[in-house]
Design a protein around this motif. Structure first.
Motif, PDB file in Angstrom:
ATOM      1  N   ALA A 167       0.809  -1.215   0.000  1.00  0.00           N
ATOM      2  CA  ALA A 167       0.000   0.000   0.000  1.00  0.00           C
ATOM      3  C   ALA A 167       0.843   1.267   0.000  1.00  0.00           C
ATOM      4  O   ALA A 167       0.433   2.290  -0.548  1.00  0.00           O
ATOM      5  N   ALA A 168       2.010   1.237   0.593  1.00  0.00           N
ATOM      6  CA  ALA A 168       2.844   2.440   0.684  1.00  0.00           C
ATOM      7  C   ALA A 168       3.240   2.966  -0.691  1.00  0.00           C
ATOM      8  O   ALA A 168       3.491   4.159  -0.855  1.00  0.00           O
ATOM      9  N   GLN A 169       3.301   2.095  -1.681  1.00  0.00           N
ATOM     10  CA  GLN A 169       3.668   2.504  -3.034  1.00  0.00           C
ATOM     11  C   GLN A 169       2.478   2.416  -3.991  1.00  0.00           C
ATOM     12  O   GLN A 169       2.652   2.250  -5.195  1.00  0.00           O
ATOM     13  N   ALA A 170       1.278   2.565  -3.425  1.00  0.00           N
ATOM     14  CA  ALA A 170       0.064   2.436  -4.231  1.00  0.00           C
ATOM     15  C   ALA A 170      -0.820   3.666  -4.082  1.00  0.00           C
ATOM     16  O   ALA A 170      -0.716   4.440  -3.128  1.00  0.00           O
ATOM     17  N   LEU A 171      -1.703   3.811  -5.055  1.00  0.00           N
ATOM     18  CA  LEU A 171      -2.690   4.895  -5.059  1.00  0.00           C
ATOM     19  C   LEU A 171      -4.029   4.306  -5.477  1.00  0.00           C
ATOM     20  O   LEU A 171      -4.090   3.476  -6.374  1.00  0.00           O
ATOM     21  N   MET A 172      -5.101   4.749  -4.810  1.00  0.00           N
ATOM     22  CA  MET A 172      -6.453   4.312  -5.143  1.00  0.00           C
ATOM     23  C   MET A 172      -7.275   5.514  -5.555  1.00  0.00           C
ATOM     24  O   MET A 172      -7.256   6.553  -4.884  1.00  0.00           O
ATOM     25  N   VAL A 173      -8.002   5.398  -6.658  1.00  0.00           N
ATOM     26  CA  VAL A 173      -8.849   6.489  -7.127  1.00  0.00           C
ATOM     27  C   VAL A 173     -10.280   6.000  -7.295  1.00  0.00           C
ATOM     28  O   VAL A 173     -10.519   4.890  -7.764  1.00  0.00           O
ATOM     29  N   GLY A 174     -11.236   6.827  -6.870  1.00  0.00           N
ATOM     30  CA  GLY A 174     -12.630   6.448  -7.008  1.00  0.00           C
ATOM     31  C   GLY A 174     -13.564   7.582  -6.649  1.00  0.00           C
ATOM     32  O   GLY A 174     -13.133   8.640  -6.169  1.00  0.00           O
ATOM     33  N   ASN A 175     -14.848   7.354  -6.848  1.00  0.00           N
ATOM     34  CA  ASN A 175     -15.851   8.384  -6.610  1.00  0.00           C
ATOM     35  C   ASN A 175     -16.502   8.291  -5.243  1.00  0.00           C
ATOM     36  O   ASN A 175     -17.330   9.130  -4.892  1.00  0.00           O
ATOM     37  N   SER A 176     -16.136   7.290  -4.451  1.00  0.00           N
ATOM     38  CA  SER A 176     -16.723   7.113  -3.128  1.00  0.00           C
ATOM     39  C   SER A 176     -15.707   7.453  -2.047  1.00  0.00           C
ATOM     40  O   SER A 176     -14.680   6.776  -1.912  1.00  0.00           O
ATOM     41  N   MET A 177     -16.013   8.502  -1.272  1.00  0.00           N
ATOM     42  CA  MET A 177     -15.130   8.863  -0.165  1.00  0.00           C
ATOM     43  C   MET A 177     -15.069   7.727   0.854  1.00  0.00           C
ATOM     44  O   MET A 177     -13.995   7.400   1.381  1.00  0.00           O
ATOM     45  N   LYS A 178     -16.218   7.121   1.116  1.00  0.00           N
ATOM     46  CA  LYS A 178     -16.299   6.092   2.149  1.00  0.00           C
ATOM     47  C   LYS A 178     -15.573   4.809   1.762  1.00  0.00           C
ATOM     48  O   LYS A 178     -14.906   4.180   2.598  1.00  0.00           O
ATOM     49  N   SER A 179     -15.703   4.393   0.503  1.00  0.00           N
ATOM     50  CA  SER A 179     -15.184   3.091   0.093  1.00  0.00           C
ATOM     51  C   SER A 179     -13.843   3.146  -0.625  1.00  0.00           C
ATOM     52  O   SER A 179     -13.025   2.232  -0.486  1.00  0.00           O
ATOM     53  N   ASP A 180     -13.617   4.200  -1.412  1.00  0.00           N
ATOM     54  CA  ASP A 180     -12.427   4.241  -2.256  1.00  0.00           C
ATOM     55  C   ASP A 180     -11.277   5.043  -1.658  1.00  0.00           C
ATOM     56  O   ASP A 180     -10.113   4.727  -1.885  1.00  0.00           O
ATOM     57  N   VAL A 181     -11.605   6.085  -0.910  1.00  0.00           N
ATOM     58  CA  VAL A 181     -10.575   7.028  -0.470  1.00  0.00           C
ATOM     59  C   VAL A 181     -10.138   6.787   0.974  1.00  0.00           C
ATOM     60  O   VAL A 181      -8.962   6.512   1.243  1.00  0.00           O
ATOM     61  N   VAL A 182     -11.064   6.893   1.911  1.00  0.00           N
ATOM     62  CA  VAL A 182     -10.709   6.819   3.332  1.00  0.00           C
ATOM     63  C   VAL A 182     -10.036   5.500   3.705  1.00  0.00           C
ATOM     64  O   VAL A 182      -8.957   5.498   4.315  1.00  0.00           O
ATOM     65  N   PRO A 183     -10.598   4.339   3.356  1.00  0.00           N
ATOM     66  CA  PRO A 183      -9.930   3.087   3.751  1.00  0.00           C
ATOM     67  C   PRO A 183      -8.599   2.872   3.052  1.00  0.00           C
ATOM     68  O   PRO A 183      -7.699   2.233   3.611  1.00  0.00           O
ATOM     69  N   ALA A 184      -8.433   3.381   1.832  1.00  0.00           N
ATOM     70  CA  ALA A 184      -7.148   3.254   1.145  1.00  0.00           C
ATOM     71  C   ALA A 184      -6.080   4.051   1.876  1.00  0.00           C
ATOM     72  O   ALA A 184      -4.934   3.578   2.064  1.00  0.00           O
ATOM     73  N   ILE A 185      -6.428   5.265   2.302  1.00  0.00           N
ATOM     74  CA  ILE A 185      -5.486   6.084   3.072  1.00  0.00           C
ATOM     75  C   ILE A 185      -5.157   5.408   4.399  1.00  0.00           C
ATOM     76  O   ILE A 185      -3.992   5.377   4.825  1.00  0.00           O
ATOM     77  N   GLU A 186      -6.165   4.839   5.043  1.00  0.00           N
ATOM     78  CA  GLU A 186      -5.935   4.147   6.321  1.00  0.00           C
ATOM     79  C   GLU A 186      -5.036   2.937   6.149  1.00  0.00           C
ATOM     80  O   GLU A 186      -4.333   2.535   7.081  1.00  0.00           O
ATOM     81  N   ALA A 187      -5.030   2.359   4.946  1.00  0.00           N
ATOM     82  CA  ALA A 187      -4.161   1.217   4.669  1.00  0.00           C
ATOM     83  C   ALA A 187      -2.731   1.660   4.356  1.00  0.00           C
ATOM     84  O   ALA A 187      -1.837   0.813   4.268  1.00  0.00           O
ATOM     85  N   GLY A 188      -2.530   2.964   4.166  1.00  0.00           N
ATOM     86  CA  GLY A 188      -1.192   3.474   3.880  1.00  0.00           C
ATOM     87  C   GLY A 188      -0.977   3.918   2.458  1.00  0.00           C
ATOM     88  O   GLY A 188       0.133   4.328   2.091  1.00  0.00           O
ATOM     89  N   ALA A 189      -2.015   3.846   1.624  1.00  0.00           N
ATOM     90  CA  ALA A 189      -1.900   4.247   0.223  1.00  0.00           C
ATOM     91  C   ALA A 189      -2.324   5.707   0.056  1.00  0.00           C
ATOM     92  O   ALA A 189      -2.809   6.348   0.982  1.00  0.00           O
ATOM     93  N   TRP A 190      -2.142   6.224  -1.154  1.00  0.00           N
ATOM     94  CA  TRP A 190      -2.725   7.507  -1.516  1.00  0.00           C
ATOM     95  C   TRP A 190      -4.196   7.282  -1.839  1.00  0.00           C
ATOM     96  O   TRP A 190      -4.562   6.241  -2.404  1.00  0.00           O
ATOM     97  N   GLY A 191      -5.038   8.251  -1.513  1.00  0.00           N
ATOM     98  CA  GLY A 191      -6.451   8.181  -1.849  1.00  0.00           C
ATOM     99  C   GLY A 191      -6.859   9.393  -2.658  1.00  0.00           C
ATOM    100  O   GLY A 191      -6.703  10.531  -2.194  1.00  0.00           O
ATOM    101  N   VAL A 192      -7.357   9.173  -3.865  1.00  0.00           N
ATOM    102  CA  VAL A 192      -7.740  10.263  -4.758  1.00  0.00           C
ATOM    103  C   VAL A 192      -9.246  10.209  -4.995  1.00  0.00           C
ATOM    104  O   VAL A 192      -9.764   9.208  -5.494  1.00  0.00           O
ATOM    105  N   PHE A 193      -9.909  11.291  -4.661  1.00  0.00           N
ATOM    106  CA  PHE A 193     -11.363  11.385  -4.816  1.00  0.00           C
ATOM    107  C   PHE A 193     -11.687  12.024  -6.157  1.00  0.00           C
ATOM    108  O   PHE A 193     -11.223  13.118  -6.472  1.00  0.00           O
TER     109      PHE A 193
END
Length: 230
Positions: A167-193
């Motif tokens: 996760a430290a070298q990953a990024l997640m992008v999506g339209n859901s703050m709850k499902s795509d962004v917040v948990p990805a950041i909590e996992a250590g990745a970048w989260g793009v809304f």
């Protein structure tokens, strides 16, 4: 740290989806107009969807069952069989709707696939998501496909470990703050809304504006430039 892996949400990030739910909800309201006003009916439907997520999961099939349940409740069991039949027909129609890519999606995904490992991480009905991916023309660009029952930090930790360098070298992008962004950041990745025109109430969450690894874009076409500047 270099981003080597990019996770993409599917519905309303790669292709339009919620607009079909909104259209079916309008038909549902018309069918039950003699029993409940539209606002009250939508509130009852949302309650049923929230209540049923743990039983049916995310997707069209669970939505259809929630509409049937709501119809039975608001009519106190008097809903005509013809109405139930129409609800089922509308649900089947949703499962056949054509795939319509969001603006700039294909160019974005193709550009990022050159230098990154791409992973599709999506919720929903297995068969429906597989169909949409196949019809999208994007399937061959993804190095991994994860169709999951829910998206929590562990989902992203596992997916980015399996398909990337963690996760430290990953990024997640999506339209859901709850499902795509917040948990990805909590996992250590970048989260793009990347917000979509239509938002499902059950996918709302507080925007993590102070998180160092949070970013927001208007369309997916902005993603390659954003990543290049991180």
């Amino acid at each position: 740290m270099t981003i080597t892996t990019i996770g993409f949400d599917a519905d309303d990030t790669l292709w339009h989806n919620e607009v079909f739910f909104k259209g079916t909800q309008a038909k549902f309201a018309a069918l039950l107009a003699d029993y409940a006003d539209p606002d009250h009916l939508m509130d009852r439907l949302l309650e049923a969807e929230r209540r049923n997520l743990g039983h049916y999961g995310f997707g069209i099939k669970g939505f259809t069952l929630s509409m049937i349940e709501t119809a039975i409740e608001v009519t106190e069991g008097r809903v005509p069989a013809s109405v139930l039949s129409q609800i089922l027909a509308d649900g089947r129609k949703m499962l056949r709707h054509p795939v319509d890519l969001m603006t700039g999606v294909e160019a974005c995904v193709r550009a990022l696939a050159v230098d990154h490992r791409l992973v599709l991480i999506t919720k929903g009905d297995l068969l429906d998501q597989e169909r949409k991916l196949a019809e999208s023309g994007l399937g061959d660009l993804f190095d991994g496909i994860e169709i999951v029952s829910d998206k929590v930090p562990e989902t992203y930790s596992r997916a980015f470990d399996a398909h990337g360098d963690g996760a430290a070298q990953a990024l997640m992008v999506g339209n859901s703050m709850k499902s795509d962004v917040v948990p990805a950041i909590e996992a250590g990745a970048w989260g793009v809304f990347c917000p979509s025109e239509h938002e499902w109430e059950l996918e709302w969450a507080e925007e993590p504006v102070t998180a160092p690894r949070y970013r927001r874009i208007k369309t997916l076409a902005e993603l390659p430039q954003l990543i290049a500047g991180l």
